[in-house]
Design an enzyme around this catalytic site. Structure first.
Site: not given
Ligand code: CTP
Length: 405
Positions: A210-212
């Site tokens: 995933s990402n932030r």
């Protein structure tokens, strides 16, 4: 949050214990820039002192006695004629019955009768009183007359029992009220599709790539569109944010789920704004059991490209002549901001892109602030200063609406 600025809100408070929550509501409305005139019934004033309200609103809180003061003899007309919204929260069964019958025996119901705007009411009472045919008939009558009935919710009641009768929470009421104030805004009758959050691509049942992305910018844009009267579809990856009231929310996890949701909603949409941080790659396969660290398999995960959602929508719009007339993207960049954003605008065939420098800690990803430069397909640019994400959203929605005409 410009929607409440300088708006005159009459907040009617009646004798339910939920009256204490209306102090929070009055305070939030005031902080958002509204001029809040609180009108308490006698029963409400027994539960919460008028001074509690006037302390948070900075304005007088009215009680029945004020009706008989010589210089305020047309107080109910003044309150009724000059408000932008009249919300009664909590509204007891008694006040609902009085309003249904058009009674005028206290300052609040008098004001409701004199009001130029149609009231919104947030019922709060015991479950049995709420489901009683008398109350239900009264609510039906008010509803037919155009009164908006907000809630009530199910849950724990003051009687100690559980059931339907709890007043909606102040944040929810605020959400309803801002949509109501914006109901005739520039996006009235328009369908706006917004994506938010970072997609999650599963490796196995417990791990994801995933990402932030926090989803804050996308959610703020959804709210800004609601504030302008739009029908909002918010397609969101998992985020820890409360959902905007009156948005239709489609929760998704992966890029392909997000793509499917966007494709199925975009044909009749007027505006698509892709704020989501969509994973560009996903594992080629998801293990059905948790991969054990000693058994290998986590040291080299094979990846494949995901679909470029924006590009697909914009291309199919160009080919098939269906799809949103306005397609907007966000460019998350850590270097060569404008150059990279411009090439995304062209590559993805967009109408507008918001170039977003995500290398800074004090703005962008996760922060409540953002700084974007808007770039149109004709090459025009507009650099916005560092702003709250809600203000960036208001600007973006105004620009999106201009592209529609
Ligand atoms: N986007 C999309 N589908 C993807 C990837 C991105 O629709 N598979 C959208 C994003 O929602 C955003 C825009 O494309 O509105 C640009 O996303 P960004 O992550 O900045 O760029 P990418 O196209 O992914 O390119 P790169 O990662 O190489 O910068």
């Amino acid at each position: 949050m410009r929607v409440f600025e300088q708006k005159r809100i009459v907040l009617g408070v009646t004798g339910s214990i939920a009256a204490y929550k209306s102090v929070t509501l009055a305070s939030s409305l005031t902080k958002a820039g509204a001029l809040v005139d609180v009108v308490l019934t006698d029963a409400a004033a027994k539960l919460v002192a008028p001074i509690t309200f006037s302390s948070v609103t900075g304005r007088k809180a009215y009680i029945d006695e004020d009706l008989w003061k010589v210089d305020d003899h047309v107080l109910h007309i003044e309150l009724g004629e000059k408000n932008d919204a009249l919300l009664i929260a909590p509204a007891t069964a008694n006040t609902i019955a009085k309003m249904a019958q058009g009674m005028a025996d206290n300052l609040l119901v008098l004001t409701a009768l004199a009001s130029r705007t149609s009231p919104l009411i947030a019922p709060a009472m015991d479950g049995g009183m709420y489901s009683h045919p008398a109350t239900q008939n009264n609510l039906d009558l008010l509803n037919k007359r155009g009164v908006e009935i907000l809630g009530p919710a199910a849950g724990h009641l003051a009687s100690g029992l559980s059931g339907i009768g709890r007043m909606l929470e102040p944040d929810q009421l605020l959400g309803h009220l801002r949509c109501w104030l914006g109901r005739n805004g520039i996006l009235k009758g328009k369908k706006v599709l917004i994506t938010a959050g970072g997609t999650q691509e599963p490796i196995d049942p417990v791990r994801v790539i995933s990402n932030r992305s926090s989803g804050k910018q996308g959610f703020a844009i959804a709210q800004a569109a609601l504030d302008q009267g739009a029908e909002v579809i918010l397609i969101t990856a998992p985020v820890a944010l409360s959902l905007p009231i009156r948005a239709r929310v489609i929760p998704v996890k992966t890029a392909s789920e997000m793509a499917e949701a966007v494709f199925s909603e975009s044909d009749d949409a007027d505006i698509l704004i892709m704020t989501a941080a969509v994973a560009d790659y996903k594992p080629t396969r998801e293990a059905d059991k948790k991969i054990k660290k000693d058994q290998g398999g986590l040291d080299a995960i094979q990846l494949e490209r995901t679909v470029d959602i924006l590009k697909e929508v914009a291309n199919s719009r160009a080919k098939k002549k269906v799809g949103p007339p306005v397609v907007i993207g966000f460019a998350a960049e850590t270097e060569n901001l404008l150059e990279n954003a411009k090439s995304k605008l062209e590559n993805k065939n967009l109408d507008l892109i918001a170039a977003n420098d995500v290398s800074r800690q004090d703005r962008g990803i996760g922060s409540d602030k953002n700084q974007v430069t808007l770039i149109w397909k004709d090459g025009q640019t507009r650099e916005l200063p560092v702003m709250d994400k809600s203000d960036v959203s208001d600007e973006l929605i105004l620009e999106a609406a201009k592209l529609l005409v």
